[in-house]
Enzyme design. Sequence first.
Site, PDB file in Angstrom:
ATOM      1  N   ASP A 117       0.930  -1.081  -0.184  1.00 41.19           N
ATOM      2  CA  ASP A 117       0.103   0.086   0.093  1.00 41.19           C
ATOM      3  C   ASP A 117       0.869   1.222   0.166  1.00 41.19           C
ATOM      4  OD1 ASP A 117      -2.389  -1.710   0.096  1.00 41.19           O
ATOM      5  OD2 ASP A 117      -2.469  -1.452   2.359  1.00 41.19           O
ATOM      6  N   ASP A 133      -7.214  -1.531  -4.269  1.00 35.49           N
ATOM      7  CA  ASP A 133      -8.383  -0.847  -3.339  1.00 35.49           C
ATOM      8  C   ASP A 133      -9.086  -0.145  -3.889  1.00 35.49           C
ATOM      9  OD1 ASP A 133      -6.744  -2.828  -1.655  1.00 35.49           O
ATOM     10  OD2 ASP A 133      -5.727  -1.038  -0.774  1.00 35.49           O
TER      11      ASP A 133
END
Length: 155
Positions: A117, A133
């Site tokens: 991420d 995401d």
Amino acid sequence: MPKDIKALSFVFIFAMVLILFENSFSTLCINGQRYLNGANPFFELTYAKNSGGAWGIFQDARMFLIIFSLLVIGCAIFYIYKYITFKQKFEILAFSLFIGGALGNLIERVRFGYVIDYFRLSFIDFPVFNIFDVCIVASVILFIFSYLRDIWKKK
């Protein structure tokens, strides 16, 4: 026999392009992190290893998340195969984003043992996330709009 092979083909092609784009973008983000931060007030780039699911749930439950992802992707593919036609552009886009996002996170989880991420919102305390995401969330929003649109058409 698939309802429409063009729909299924488009979803797979879109998902693969998305995965290739994200892999290039994440490399750029990680390598260019110190140059890009501070350029805007909305987000900054960072590097985070997420060994869990959304918002850090199921931390270190790698095998569960892999199996769950495979099941969800498999169900989505089956649904497209049986029910979606190429004329259903809105649904094809939603499924493309969903499968691309889920498959991308799955590939990273299998390859590295975690998901990378890199987006951190600057204006609110929110977990770090990636493009996959964003695609999954966007697909859920599109599915909700599609469902509501179908209800409104029936009235």
